[in-house]
Write a protein that holds these residues in place. Structure first.
Motif, PDB file in Angstrom:
ATOM      1  N   LYS A 129       0.616   7.592   8.558  1.00 60.93           N
ATOM      2  CA  LYS A 129       1.660   7.338   7.555  1.00 60.93           C
ATOM      3  C   LYS A 129       2.842   6.654   8.217  1.00 60.93           C
ATOM      4  CE  LYS A 129       3.361  12.047   8.255  1.00 60.93           C
ATOM      5  NZ  LYS A 129       3.587  13.369   7.655  1.00 60.93           N
ATOM      6  N   ALA A 130       3.602   5.944   7.394  1.00 63.48           N
ATOM      7  CA  ALA A 130       4.809   5.267   7.850  1.00 63.48           C
ATOM      8  C   ALA A 130       5.731   5.126   6.646  1.00 63.48           C
ATOM      9  CB  ALA A 130       4.476   3.903   8.444  1.00 63.48           C
ATOM     10  N   PHE A 131       6.913   4.581   6.889  1.00 64.78           N
ATOM     11  CA  PHE A 131       7.858   4.363   5.799  1.00 64.78           C
ATOM     12  C   PHE A 131       8.206   2.878   5.722  1.00 64.78           C
ATOM     13  CE2 PHE A 131       8.565   8.846   6.752  1.00 64.78           C
ATOM     14  CZ  PHE A 131       8.562   9.396   5.477  1.00 64.78           C
ATOM     15  N   ARG A 132       8.218   2.370   4.511  1.00 68.33           N
ATOM     16  CA  ARG A 132       8.633   0.992   4.257  1.00 68.33           C
ATOM     17  C   ARG A 132      10.063   1.016   3.719  1.00 68.33           C
ATOM     18  NH1 ARG A 132       8.629  -1.582  -0.425  1.00 68.33           N
ATOM     19  NH2 ARG A 132       7.192  -0.096  -1.417  1.00 68.33           N
ATOM     20  N   ALA A 155      15.969   2.708  -0.133  1.00 66.35           N
ATOM     21  CA  ALA A 155      14.840   3.635  -0.260  1.00 66.35           C
ATOM     22  C   ALA A 155      13.955   3.571   0.966  1.00 66.35           C
ATOM     23  CB  ALA A 155      14.017   3.311  -1.508  1.00 66.35           C
ATOM     24  N   LEU A 156      13.368   4.714   1.297  1.00 62.27           N
ATOM     25  CA  LEU A 156      12.303   4.789   2.290  1.00 62.27           C
ATOM     26  C   LEU A 156      11.024   5.140   1.547  1.00 62.27           C
ATOM     27  CD1 LEU A 156      14.021   6.723   5.226  1.00 62.27           C
ATOM     28  CD2 LEU A 156      13.299   4.323   5.214  1.00 62.27           C
ATOM     29  N   VAL A 157      10.129   4.175   1.468  1.00 62.32           N
ATOM     30  CA  VAL A 157       8.916   4.319   0.661  1.00 62.32           C
ATOM     31  C   VAL A 157       7.747   4.700   1.563  1.00 62.32           C
ATOM     32  CG1 VAL A 157       7.358   3.200  -0.957  1.00 62.32           C
ATOM     33  CG2 VAL A 157       9.790   2.588  -0.942  1.00 62.32           C
ATOM     34  N   PRO A 158       7.131   5.876   1.351  1.00 59.41           N
ATOM     35  CA  PRO A 158       5.979   6.266   2.183  1.00 59.41           C
ATOM     36  C   PRO A 158       4.772   5.361   1.952  1.00 59.41           C
ATOM     37  CG  PRO A 158       6.940   8.157   1.036  1.00 59.41           C
ATOM     38  CD  PRO A 158       7.528   6.935   0.417  1.00 59.41           C
ATOM     39  N   VAL A 159       4.078   5.054   3.032  1.00 56.60           N
ATOM     40  CA  VAL A 159       2.839   4.276   2.974  1.00 56.60           C
ATOM     41  C   VAL A 159       1.772   5.031   3.766  1.00 56.60           C
ATOM     42  CG1 VAL A 159       1.702   2.097   3.485  1.00 56.60           C
ATOM     43  CG2 VAL A 159       4.115   2.104   2.778  1.00 56.60           C
ATOM     44  N   LEU A 160       0.709   5.404   3.096  1.00 56.83           N
ATOM     45  CA  LEU A 160      -0.416   6.097   3.732  1.00 56.83           C
ATOM     46  C   LEU A 160      -1.500   5.081   4.071  1.00 56.83           C
ATOM     47  CD1 LEU A 160      -2.175   8.579   4.493  1.00 56.83           C
ATOM     48  CD2 LEU A 160      -2.794   8.737   2.066  1.00 56.83           C
ATOM     49  N   THR A 161      -1.934   5.067   5.323  1.00 53.54           N
ATOM     50  CA  THR A 161      -3.010   4.170   5.749  1.00 53.54           C
ATOM     51  C   THR A 161      -4.282   4.981   5.965  1.00 53.54           C
ATOM     52  OG1 THR A 161      -1.448   2.663   6.816  1.00 53.54           O
ATOM     53  CG2 THR A 161      -3.755   2.498   7.473  1.00 53.54           C
ATOM     54  N   ARG A 210     -14.837  -1.711  10.246  1.00 55.61           N
ATOM     55  CA  ARG A 210     -13.720  -0.800  10.058  1.00 55.61           C
ATOM     56  C   ARG A 210     -12.955  -1.218   8.805  1.00 55.61           C
ATOM     57  NH1 ARG A 210     -13.058   4.314  11.556  1.00 55.61           N
ATOM     58  NH2 ARG A 210     -10.878   4.883  11.947  1.00 55.61           N
ATOM     59  N   VAL A 211     -12.816  -0.306   7.865  1.00 58.48           N
ATOM     60  CA  VAL A 211     -12.125  -0.580   6.605  1.00 58.48           C
ATOM     61  C   VAL A 211     -10.738   0.053   6.659  1.00 58.48           C
ATOM     62  CG1 VAL A 211     -12.199  -0.361   4.096  1.00 58.48           C
ATOM     63  CG2 VAL A 211     -14.333  -0.595   5.388  1.00 58.48           C
ATOM     64  N   ARG A 212      -9.741  -0.691   6.217  1.00 60.32           N
ATOM     65  CA  ARG A 212      -8.351  -0.207   6.245  1.00 60.32           C
ATOM     66  C   ARG A 212      -7.734  -0.411   4.865  1.00 60.32           C
ATOM     67  NH1 ARG A 212      -3.051  -2.096   7.668  1.00 60.32           N
ATOM     68  NH2 ARG A 212      -1.930  -0.614   9.004  1.00 60.32           N
ATOM     69  N   ILE A 213      -7.277   0.668   4.262  1.00 62.62           N
ATOM     70  CA  ILE A 213      -6.661   0.612   2.930  1.00 62.62           C
ATOM     71  C   ILE A 213      -5.295   1.275   2.991  1.00 62.62           C
ATOM     72  CG2 ILE A 213      -6.851   1.373   0.519  1.00 62.62           C
ATOM     73  CD1 ILE A 213      -9.843   1.228   0.762  1.00 62.62           C
ATOM     74  N   GLU A 214      -4.275   0.574   2.522  1.00 62.11           N
ATOM     75  CA  GLU A 214      -2.925   1.119   2.482  1.00 62.11           C
ATOM     76  C   GLU A 214      -2.593   1.614   1.077  1.00 62.11           C
ATOM     77  OE1 GLU A 214      -0.090  -1.681   3.930  1.00 62.11           O
ATOM     78  OE2 GLU A 214      -0.586  -1.318   6.043  1.00 62.11           O
ATOM     79  N   ILE A 215      -2.053   2.830   1.008  1.00 60.14           N
ATOM     80  CA  ILE A 215      -1.650   3.421  -0.258  1.00 60.14           C
ATOM     81  C   ILE A 215      -0.122   3.481  -0.259  1.00 60.14           C
ATOM     82  CG2 ILE A 215      -1.995   5.327  -1.856  1.00 60.14           C
ATOM     83  CD1 ILE A 215      -4.571   3.897  -0.960  1.00 60.14           C
ATOM     84  N   ASP A 216       0.491   2.605  -1.031  1.00 62.58           N
ATOM     85  CA  ASP A 216       1.948   2.465  -1.054  1.00 62.58           C
ATOM     86  C   ASP A 216       2.520   3.288  -2.200  1.00 62.58           C
ATOM     87  OD1 ASP A 216       4.645   1.426  -1.525  1.00 62.58           O
ATOM     88  OD2 ASP A 216       4.087  -0.234  -0.201  1.00 62.58           O
ATOM     89  N   ALA A 217       3.474   4.176  -1.876  1.00 64.39           N
ATOM     90  CA  ALA A 217       4.059   5.037  -2.905  1.00 64.39           C
ATOM     91  C   ALA A 217       4.817   4.245  -3.964  1.00 64.39           C
ATOM     92  CB  ALA A 217       4.985   6.067  -2.266  1.00 64.39           C
ATOM     93  N   GLY A 218       5.194   3.011  -3.647  1.00 67.15           N
ATOM     94  CA  GLY A 218       5.920   2.186  -4.606  1.00 67.15           C
ATOM     95  C   GLY A 218       5.027   1.351  -5.496  1.00 67.15           C
TER      96      GLY A 218
END
Length: 283
Positions: A129-132, A155-161, A210-218
């Motif tokens: 996880k990180a913040f955008r 805003a700090l928007v969480p992003v789950l990878t 390798r598959v990478r999907i980002e889930i953006d809270a925004g």
């Protein structure tokens, strides 16, 4: 269905339908479609599990409109003055595959399901996880005053990878639409899991990727949020309320359909309220 090996759902075919279906049946191409709905196993499941849901019950609402389906005779105006047919949405949030999981019912074909002439294996789930950061004007525009050119953190928007390895373990080249589901913390009171991302990958026999999907809270689909209505008992005001997020442990599930998620992980998520003195969610 017990007497056939497989079914092809052609959905809305165009003029090349015949040739494409022939190519699938004779193995010239490998099908890779996934169901966007759940196929029920009986005529009393999910949104039509009870007569109160479908076709509904007769009620005197005090409004004109007649009895509705079934039994209406559009040529007989007297038939339009009876009790109205009212559907009751008692399934609440248990819609589609959520109802099947919440009630332990196996459908004929689950949401996201689809066969292929090859097989795929899932492995090595990794969550991070990180913040955008989002910025806005230091001073909002006012009467006769433009917005400030200086910026402040808004805003700090969480992003789950979500990362995982997908492998074609069969003998034919093919594509797999892998799906990522999310289960919210218990305090959100959301039934089952929700689809928050997917990725279709084409693989040769024996190939891994390798598959990478980002889930953006925004994101517009509010992947981490749940809606809290201001007037839960008044459907005429259904749009009055706020989206909220819950700090806590989120469960991540990855697989080939809503009923087949071999990869399961858990990660803690928080939703900082920048510039706000009160939290938005009941955590």
């Amino acid at each position: 269905m017990d007497n056939v090996a497989a079914l092809i759902a052609a959905w809305f075919p165009g003029q090349e339908d015949g040739g494409i279906l022939a190519d699938i049946l004779f193995g010239e191409i490998n099908p890779s479609g996934k169901l966007p709905v759940t196929f029920p196993a009986s005529n009393s499941e999910a949104a039509f599990a009870t007569l109160e849901q479908y076709p509904g019950t007769r009620e005197d609402t005090g409004q004109p409109g007649g009895p509705g389906f079934p039994g209406i005779d559009v040529d007989d105006w007297d038939d339009l003055n009876g009790l109205q047919l009212i559907s009751n949405y008692t399934e609440n949030l248990e819609m589609g595959y959520r109802w099947y999981e919440a009630n332990g019912v196996a459908p004929a074909f689950p949401f996201g399901f689809g066969l292929s002439y090859t097989r795929f294996a899932y492995s090595d789930l990794k969550l991070s996880k990180a913040f955008r950061s989002e910025y806005g004007p230091l001073m909002p525009p006012g009467k006769g005053r433009p917005a400030s050119a200086m910026q402040k953190l808004a805003a700090l928007v969480p992003v789950l990878t979500v990362e995982y390895t997908l492998t074609n373990t069969g003998e034919r080249a093919g594509a797999e639409a892998s799906q990522v589901y999310l289960m919210l913390p218990r305090q959100a009171q959301q039934p089952s899991k929700r689809l928050v991302g997917f990725e279709k990958v084409f693989l040769e026999p024996g190939e891994s990727r390798r598959v990478r999907i980002e889930i953006d809270a925004g994101a517009a689909n509010h992947p981490f949020s749940y809606f809290v209505p201001d007037y839960p008992d008044d459907l005429t005001l259904w749009a009055h309320g706020d989206w909220q997020e819950a700090n806590g442990q989120y469960r991540v599930l990855v697989g080939g359909s809503s009923a087949d998620t071999p990869l399961v992980g858990q990660i803690g998520m928080s939703f900082p309220q920048v510039g706000k003195s009160a939290a938005r969610g009941p955590w």
